[in-house]
Motif scaffolding. Structure first.
Motif, mmCIF file in Angstrom:
data_model
loop_
_atom_site.group_PDB
_atom_site.id
_atom_site.type_symbol
_atom_site.label_atom_id
_atom_site.label_comp_id
_atom_site.label_asym_id
_atom_site.label_seq_id
_atom_site.Cartn_x
_atom_site.Cartn_y
_atom_site.Cartn_z
ATOM 1 N N ALA A 1 96.607 40.836 23.117
ATOM 2 C CA ALA A 1 95.157 40.788 22.920
ATOM 3 C C ALA A 1 94.808 40.541 21.457
ATOM 4 O O ALA A 1 93.850 39.825 21.144
ATOM 5 C CB ALA A 1 94.517 42.087 23.397
ATOM 6 N N ARG B 1 86.923 42.028 30.384
ATOM 7 C CA ARG B 1 87.295 41.662 29.017
ATOM 8 C C ARG B 1 88.196 40.430 28.991
ATOM 9 O O ARG B 1 88.124 39.599 28.092
ATOM 10 C CB ARG B 1 88.026 42.816 28.340
ATOM 11 C CG ARG B 1 87.231 44.070 27.959
ATOM 12 C CD ARG B 1 86.133 44.486 28.824
ATOM 13 N NE ARG B 1 85.615 45.825 28.558
ATOM 14 C CZ ARG B 1 84.460 46.253 29.046
ATOM 15 N NH1 ARG B 1 83.700 45.449 29.789
ATOM 16 N NH2 ARG B 1 84.057 47.476 28.812
ATOM 17 N N ARG B 2 89.059 40.299 29.998
ATOM 18 C CA ARG B 2 89.993 39.168 30.048
ATOM 19 C C ARG B 2 89.252 37.835 30.126
ATOM 20 O O ARG B 2 89.679 36.836 29.525
ATOM 21 C CB ARG B 2 90.926 39.301 31.251
ATOM 22 C CG ARG B 2 91.946 40.416 31.138
ATOM 23 C CD ARG B 2 92.698 40.603 32.453
ATOM 24 N NE ARG B 2 93.399 39.390 32.829
ATOM 25 C CZ ARG B 2 93.367 38.868 34.058
ATOM 26 N NH1 ARG B 2 92.645 39.437 35.002
ATOM 27 N NH2 ARG B 2 94.050 37.777 34.329
ATOM 28 N N TYR C 1 88.784 45.604 24.290
ATOM 29 C CA TYR C 1 90.020 45.688 25.076
ATOM 30 C C TYR C 1 90.998 46.679 24.435
ATOM 31 O O TYR C 1 91.552 47.552 25.110
ATOM 32 C CB TYR C 1 90.667 44.305 25.170
ATOM 33 C CG TYR C 1 91.840 44.254 26.126
ATOM 34 C CD1 TYR C 1 91.662 43.850 27.442
ATOM 35 C CD2 TYR C 1 93.115 44.633 25.718
ATOM 36 C CE1 TYR C 1 92.737 43.828 28.324
ATOM 37 C CE2 TYR C 1 94.183 44.618 26.581
ATOM 38 C CZ TYR C 1 93.993 44.201 27.890
ATOM 39 O OH TYR C 1 95.045 44.196 28.758
ATOM 40 N N GLY D 1 95.537 35.985 27.686
ATOM 41 C CA GLY D 1 94.366 36.515 28.382
ATOM 42 C C GLY D 1 94.473 36.376 29.879
ATOM 43 O O GLY D 1 93.989 37.223 30.639
ATOM 44 N N TYR D 2 95.125 35.310 30.331
ATOM 45 C CA TYR D 2 95.280 35.095 31.775
ATOM 46 C C TYR D 2 96.229 36.123 32.388
ATOM 47 O O TYR D 2 95.994 36.609 33.498
ATOM 48 C CB TYR D 2 95.803 33.678 32.023
ATOM 49 C CG TYR D 2 95.978 33.340 33.484
ATOM 50 C CD1 TYR D 2 94.883 33.010 34.280
ATOM 51 C CD2 TYR D 2 97.236 33.367 34.080
ATOM 52 C CE1 TYR D 2 95.031 32.716 35.626
ATOM 53 C CE2 TYR D 2 97.403 33.071 35.425
ATOM 54 C CZ TYR D 2 96.298 32.743 36.194
ATOM 55 O OH TYR D 2 96.461 32.459 37.523
ATOM 56 N N LEU E 1 97.180 39.144 30.972
ATOM 57 C CA LEU E 1 96.919 40.542 30.617
ATOM 58 C C LEU E 1 96.322 41.310 31.794
ATOM 59 O O LEU E 1 95.574 40.742 32.596
ATOM 60 C CB LEU E 1 95.942 40.622 29.447
ATOM 61 C CG LEU E 1 96.469 40.390 28.038
ATOM 62 C CD1 LEU E 1 95.308 40.405 27.055
ATOM 63 C CD2 LEU E 1 97.484 41.442 27.647
ATOM 64 N N GLU F 1 93.494 43.809 33.291
ATOM 65 C CA GLU F 1 92.134 44.180 32.906
ATOM 66 C C GLU F 1 92.129 45.659 32.517
ATOM 67 O O GLU F 1 92.966 46.439 32.966
ATOM 68 C CB GLU F 1 91.178 43.927 34.077
ATOM 69 C CG GLU F 1 89.710 44.147 33.752
ATOM 70 C CD GLU F 1 89.247 43.325 32.552
ATOM 71 O OE1 GLU F 1 89.283 43.875 31.432
ATOM 72 O OE2 GLU F 1 88.881 42.158 32.742
#
Length: 558
Positions: free
Chosen positions: A79, A157-158, A205, A266-267, A269, A271
């Motif tokens: 992140a 957040r993602r 995050y 981000g894809y 990670l 949530e």
């Protein structure tokens, strides 16, 4: 005999009725005590900062369990890449705008002015078009962060992290291939959109994923990544200045690498559990929380999230709600902390470092080398903050850092005022002293306002206004970054060495502000942070009392 029997039965009946009365009286007392207990509990909720029948009002921090798992570390590292792009874009612009090839192609008047020996040292880079190249990034970020807020809240957040990564990719491509000023500015604007989304989502995050006792240190991963991005940009500029005439294109285009990592990260990670619970996915949030904490016993922390989400989901207009009096302390911090962070003057030094050092008489290579040195110092000082923030607390770092910054800025201003004029250069000895004190200034910023300017606002808001609060924080940060970026070259020309005294005055104001108005947030669970303000000597006078708070809570979703 009959009379005796009648008296005996009468006595037994009287004793039985008497015992029933005692039982009834005991039951009434129990009911009354239960009502009183409920009323006292409700009063505690009101006094502690709860907003009606829902929301977190019990302090369950001592019941939180868990440890720092590899799951948390990996999530925070991935992140925080968003911070590295932010830092890279801050650091890269100063080096690129000092390269002759770049200036000759896009800002020819500045290039000609730079070559004129009689031009004032302080004014030779004063050009609004050149300033717009730097500042357009932050103006675009300011607008996009307001768009990012509802996306962060409603889709997680993602989603905002991925949107930011894609925008960074597009912007870096446009900048690297720019053939005219319009294309160059379009690329900077797309990078600004990425900053708006990334700076909105990444600090939230990190705050929500980190365990309470290490939240400060892990949240600073964002600032650490930012400083690493700045240092990397300085080193890239130092190398690409030799690659004429296209070195500046490589400098701008390399932002695509961390942008790609941010998008993919981000894809993949998870949530945050807070976001999942807020969107009604409580069981899924529990599973994520179990993985993050490394234990099945997460009931207390999960219950805090559920309590907070019940209130959060009743809020239809978080931006309107955040203006209510009960959110006044958080709102003041969301505005003042990022504003003060920029008014330290650090961004002026970081994204104009090569220009600033050239202004003070350093040669082209020496100026880039000196700015790379300040970038390296900033990275190292952030490690100091990560190690100390959850031990010494936020206030101690902010106050000591502020005092050191004031001293350094005053000394630099005195040296430049006495030994540096319009058409003269600093001697080698004084140049070294200036660089040393600028580095000491950067060290102080790196352990104080640098990371904590982001950490504190991201951890103080209740769930129902958290995304709105972070939007305000990012918007204020980018607004003042834009103002300083656009005005700095003009201020340098007008104030000359006094520019350092200007920022020293602001650091004095912010240090006093922290001493009197910022409570210590070390070790306070993020969902119980609202309880903190009602105990502070000043903010408890500002917050509404229980009766007014109850009336206000009825209109919470209006």
């Amino acid at each position: 005999m009959c009379i005796t029997l009648f008296v005996s039965l009468s006595l037994r009946f009287w004793n039985l009725s008497k015992s029933k009365k005692k039982v009834n009286r005991c039951n009434k007392l129990l009911k009354r005590s239960k009502v009183v207990a409920e009323e006292e509990e409700e009063e505690k909720k009101m006094a502690g900062g709860s907003f009606g029948p829902t929301g977190v009002a019990k302090e369950r921090a001592e019941q939180y369990q868990g440890k720092v798992t590899s799951y948390v570390i990996i999530a925070c590292l991935v992140a925080a890449i968003g911070g590295s792009i932010f830092g890279y874009d801050i650091g890269i612009s100063g080096g690129v705008t000092s390269m002759d090839e770049f200036l000759e192609e896009f800002f020819h008047t500045v290039y000609e002015k730079k070559k004129q020996a009689h031009e004032s040292n302080y004014c030779k880079y004063d050009n609004q078009g050149l300033a717009a190249f730097t500042s357009s990034l932050y103006l675009a970020g300011l607008v996009s962060t307001l768009v990012a807020s509802p996306i962060t809240r409603n889709y997680g957040r993602r989603a905002s992290i991925v949107c930011g990564g894609i925008s960074f990719l597009i912007g870096s491509g446009l900048n690297a291939g720019a053939v005219n000023l319009a294309m160059l500015l379009a690329g900077r604007i797309m990078l600004g959109v990425g900053i708006g989304f990334g700076n909105q989502a990444v600090p939230l995050y990190l705050s929500e994923v980190a365990p309470t006792h290490l939240r400060g240190g892990l949240n600073m991963m964002f600032q650490l990544a930012t400083t690493i991005g700045i240092f990397t940009a300085n080193m890239v500029n130092y190398g690409t200045q030799q690659l004429k005439p296209w070195g500046w294109r490589l400098s701008l285009g390399l932002a695509a690498f961390p942008a790609l990592l941010m998008t993919l990260g981000g894809y993949f990670l998870p949530e945050t559990p807070n976001s999942l619970v807020e969107r009604g996915l409580t069981e899924r949030g529990r599973r994520v929380l179990v993985k993050l904490r490394g234990t099945e016993n997460v009931n207390a922390e999960l219950q805090d999230m559920v309590d907070a989400s019940e209130l959060a989901n009743s809020i239809k207009h978080p931006f309107r709600n955040i203006l209510q009096k009960r959110h006044r302390p958080q709102l003041v911090m969301a505005i003042c902390m990022p504003m003060f962070q920029i008014l330290t003057g650090i961004n002026s030094i970081l994204f104009y470092a090569p220009v600033l050092f050239q202004t003070m008489g350093f040669g082209g290579n020496a100026s880039l080398y000196s700015s790379a040195l300040t970038g390296a110092v900033l990275v190292l000082s952030t490690f100091i903050s990560i190690g100390l923030v959850d031990r010494l607390g936020r206030r101690a770092l902010l106050i000591t850092g502020g005092i050191q910054m004031i001293i350094c800025q005053v000394i630099v201003a005195v040296i430049l005022g006495v030994k540096f004029g319009d058409n003269q250069e600093l001697s080698k000895g004084y140049s070294v002293i200036v660089v040393i004190f600028i580095c000491l200034f950067v060290v102080a910023f790196g352990w104080s306002w640098g990371p904590l300017g982001w950490t504190i606002p991201s951890e103080i808001f209740p769930l129902e206004t958290r995304s709105a609060g972070q939007s305000i924080t990012v918007a204020v940060n980018l607004l003042f970054t834009f103002i300083i970026a656009q005005a700095f070259l003009g201020l340098l020309c007008a104030f000359k060495f006094g520019i350092f005294l200007f920022f020293a005055g602001w650091v004095t104001v912010m240090t006093i502000f922290v001493y009197f108005l910022l409570p210590e947030t070390k070790g306070v669970p993020i969902e119980e942070m609202t309880l903190l303000w009602s105990k502070h000597w000043f903010w408890k006078k500002v917050l509404p009392d229980a009766t007014n708070l109850e009336d206000e809570s009825k209109n919470v979703s209006v």
